[in-house]
Design an enzyme around this catalytic site. Structure first.
Site, mmCIF file in Angstrom:
data_model
loop_
_atom_site.group_PDB
_atom_site.id
_atom_site.type_symbol
_atom_site.label_atom_id
_atom_site.label_comp_id
_atom_site.label_asym_id
_atom_site.label_seq_id
_atom_site.Cartn_x
_atom_site.Cartn_y
_atom_site.Cartn_z
ATOM 1 N N SER A 130 0.839 -1.193 0.000
ATOM 2 C CA SER A 130 0.000 0.000 0.000
ATOM 3 C C SER A 130 0.873 1.242 0.000
ATOM 4 O O SER A 130 1.980 1.235 0.562
ATOM 5 C CB SER A 130 -0.901 0.011 1.243
ATOM 6 N N TYR A 144 -1.060 -0.004 10.256
ATOM 7 C CA TYR A 144 -1.259 -0.508 8.896
ATOM 8 C C TYR A 144 -0.041 -0.200 8.030
ATOM 9 O O TYR A 144 0.472 -1.074 7.320
ATOM 10 C CB TYR A 144 -2.509 0.123 8.302
ATOM 11 N N LYS A 148 2.635 -2.897 6.134
ATOM 12 C CA LYS A 148 2.921 -2.866 4.701
ATOM 13 C C LYS A 148 4.392 -2.542 4.441
ATOM 14 O O LYS A 148 4.986 -3.063 3.485
ATOM 15 C CB LYS A 148 2.008 -1.851 4.004
#
Length: 241
Positions: A130, A144, A148
């Site tokens: 991402s 998050y 990633k």
């Protein structure tokens, strides 16, 4: 491929099947997996669905065993599944943090290791990361982004270590239309308009024709001299946020 039942995973599964690959679609929800399989078969492709929780190591072992039993080997591995751990650093729960790590970089690494013997001699891995992993602002998304970023590092490491084995490992960072994005747009149309305004190409990516085709390219012989790459497939969004 993992996470193939919806969103980006579904788009990649359809694109790979359209390019002639026999696709194993795995995930936790059988109805969505079956729907993707039927789409692939309706287009003349071949697909197998396997219910799998990527946080359970035994499920990953079973996934590889069933894939090899059905198709003889693993030529392409796509890691797309992940439980998204959103929340501020003070508010996000321990359970959410753990789920993000277990379903994201740890699951990808475990499955890559299990598939390594079959990928030797020409196989390809495409990991779905991402733009959050490189974005300057990560409010509500720090965990998050960290998961990633870890996936990016694992991918680069595998590209270097496994290159002599004939295995290429690349990463894509998509920003695509998805069920979650549809809900966000419906609930917060003004915020969605602001998001689109930050994307240089002023649209979200199509999971199949935009994201899926990028994955097909990286997995194909056309990208035979590309490994360790991190490719944004996001209309330019990763570099302006």
């Amino acid at each position: 491929m993992t996470g193939g039942g919806q969103g980006v995973g579904r788009g990649i599964a359809l694109a790979l099947a359209g390019a002639g690959a026999r696709v194993v679609v795995c995930g936790r929800t059988e109805p969505t997996l079956d729907a993707v399989r039927k789409e692939i078969e309706a287009r003349g492709g071949t697909a197998l669905t396997i219910r799998c929780d990527v946080t359970v190591p035994a499920d990953l072992i079973r996934l590889v065993e069933l894939t090899v039993a059905a198709f003889g080997t693993v030529d392409i591995l796509v890691n797309s599944a992940m439980t998204v751990p959103f929340g501020t650093l003070l508010d996000i729960s321990e359970e959410t943090i753990a789920a993000g790590w277990e379903s994201g970089p740890l699951a990808a690494l475990r499955l890559m290791r299990l598939c390594h013997p079959y990928l030797r001699g020409g196989g390809s891995v495409v990991n779905v990361s991402s733009g959050a992993s490189i974005a300057p602002m990560t409010h509500d998304r720090a965990v998050y982004a960290a998961t990633k970023a870890a996936l990016n590092s694992i991918s680069r490491g595998a590209a270097v270590e496994w290159g002599p084995d004939g295995i290429r490992v690349n990463t894509i960072m998509p920003f695509a239309h998805s069920p979650a994005l549809e809900r966000f747009a419906a609930d917060e149309p003004a915020a969605m308009a602001d998001v689109l305004a930050t994307i240089p190409l002023r649209r979200t990516g199509d999971p199949e024709s935009d994201i899926g085709q990028a994955a097909v390219f990286l997995a194909s012989p056309a990208a035979a001299y590309i490994t360790g790459a991190i490719l944004p497939v996001d209309g330019g969004a990763a570099y302006v946020r």
